[in-house]
Design a protein around this motif. Sequence first.
Motif, short mmCIF file in Angstrom:
data_model
loop_
_atom_site.label_atom_id
_atom_site.label_comp_id
_atom_site.label_asym_id
_atom_site.label_seq_id
_atom_site.Cartn_x
_atom_site.Cartn_y
_atom_site.Cartn_z
N TYR A 198 0.84 -1.19 0.00
CA TYR A 198 0.00 0.00 0.00
C TYR A 198 0.88 1.24 0.00
O TYR A 198 2.09 1.17 0.23
CB TYR A 198 -0.92 0.02 1.23
N VAL A 199 0.27 2.39 -0.25
CA VAL A 199 0.96 3.68 -0.19
C VAL A 199 0.51 4.39 1.07
O VAL A 199 -0.69 4.60 1.29
CB VAL A 199 0.65 4.53 -1.44
N ASP A 200 1.46 4.74 1.92
CA ASP A 200 1.16 5.46 3.14
C ASP A 200 0.60 6.84 2.81
O ASP A 200 1.22 7.61 2.06
CB ASP A 200 2.42 5.59 3.99
N ARG A 201 -0.57 7.18 3.34
CA ARG A 201 -1.23 8.43 2.98
C ARG A 201 -0.45 9.66 3.43
O ARG A 201 -0.45 10.69 2.76
CB ARG A 201 -2.64 8.47 3.59
N ASP A 202 0.22 9.56 4.56
CA ASP A 202 0.93 10.72 5.10
C ASP A 202 2.26 10.96 4.41
O ASP A 202 2.63 12.10 4.10
CB ASP A 202 1.14 10.56 6.61
N THR A 203 3.00 9.89 4.18
CA THR A 203 4.35 10.04 3.62
C THR A 203 4.41 9.81 2.12
O THR A 203 5.42 10.10 1.49
CB THR A 203 5.31 9.05 4.30
N GLN A 204 3.33 9.24 1.55
CA GLN A 204 3.31 8.88 0.14
C GLN A 204 4.43 7.90 -0.22
O GLN A 204 4.98 7.93 -1.32
CB GLN A 204 3.39 10.14 -0.74
N VAL A 205 4.76 7.05 0.74
CA VAL A 205 5.79 6.04 0.55
C VAL A 205 5.11 4.69 0.32
O VAL A 205 4.17 4.32 1.03
CB VAL A 205 6.72 5.95 1.78
N ALA A 206 5.60 3.96 -0.69
CA ALA A 206 5.09 2.61 -0.96
C ALA A 206 5.60 1.67 0.12
O ALA A 206 6.79 1.62 0.42
CB ALA A 206 5.54 2.14 -2.33
N VAL A 207 4.69 0.92 0.72
CA VAL A 207 5.03 0.02 1.82
C VAL A 207 4.66 -1.40 1.43
O VAL A 207 3.57 -1.66 0.91
CB VAL A 207 4.28 0.42 3.10
N LEU A 208 5.60 -2.32 1.71
CA LEU A 208 5.37 -3.75 1.49
C LEU A 208 5.58 -4.46 2.82
O LEU A 208 6.68 -4.47 3.36
CB LEU A 208 6.32 -4.30 0.43
N ASP A 209 4.52 -5.03 3.38
CA ASP A 209 4.58 -5.69 4.68
C ASP A 209 4.46 -7.19 4.48
O ASP A 209 3.40 -7.71 4.12
CB ASP A 209 3.43 -5.17 5.55
N LEU A 210 5.55 -7.90 4.71
CA LEU A 210 5.61 -9.34 4.47
C LEU A 210 5.75 -10.09 5.79
O LEU A 210 6.62 -9.76 6.60
CB LEU A 210 6.79 -9.70 3.56
N ASP A 211 4.93 -11.08 6.02
CA ASP A 211 5.00 -11.91 7.21
C ASP A 211 5.38 -13.32 6.81
O ASP A 211 4.57 -14.06 6.25
CB ASP A 211 3.66 -11.90 7.94
N PHE A 212 6.63 -13.68 7.08
CA PHE A 212 7.12 -15.01 6.70
C PHE A 212 7.13 -15.97 7.89
O PHE A 212 7.76 -17.02 7.84
CB PHE A 212 8.55 -14.92 6.15
#
Length: 266
Positions: free
Chosen positions: A5-19
């Motif tokens: 997703y794209v963080d609304r405040d920072t406009q940074v693309a975030v990838l959250d992976l749970d392995f």
Amino acid sequence: DPRAYVDRDTQVAVLDLDFANEFPGAVACTRGSSGTYFDKNLVLQTAGNNVARFTHDPNTGLGLGLLAEGSATNVIKWCRDFTNAAWVKTGTMTRTQTATGIDGTANSATRLTATAANDTATQTYATGAPSYVSVFARRVSGSGTVQLTSDNFAATTNMALTTSWKRFWIVNSGASVTMGIKIVTSGDVIEVDYAQVEVGVQVTSPILTTTANVTRSADSCTYTFPTAMRPDSASGTLVADVRFLGRQNSIVEQDYLTVTASGFGP
């Protein structure tokens, strides 16, 4: 699937992976060979090429999540069959491939019976670099000392054997290895499985060998961001925040993770 997703405040693309428990479906895992891992029952399993592995510490039972390793080669031949001529015995040690191994398979591991004091089984190989020497072992009967060596018993480590399989290891700092097991007390009986000698900084997952050395390929995991989440410019910064769940075999000198990015731009 991963949370991208794209963080609304920072406009940074975030990838959250749970392995920790399962492999995210949108992530691709590649490995050019099969690889082993321990299931929740601590039974050794084999995953085929390009199949992700979720493992447990064979000594503690701790769930470790995704197992991703670099390439490694087991240079010991006949790693499960100590009756083979590749293993040189001294004394009158009895060797039979009649033990149920760490994979639950009957007659796959080796039973060693000392019929005299200080009976040994050894195998020599030139590694060209410092290496780790390891073996799975358990006690069948007796209570005497059982030793593991990497230098033909110039130095040894005593294996604290129980009736359950446990992995033991020793570091060899030279360029050649004489791996060996010594049963000090006559009449003692032990079982051994998956002997391994590998160059590197840690003990890795068991690698099956018979007549020749075998190499397990490195694991690689990749994820392709959706086009809408990629930076507009031709360059950018990738920041990885990683938490290691544990260490395979309760031992590793360094935790390694290499993260790369390519394809910046619209």
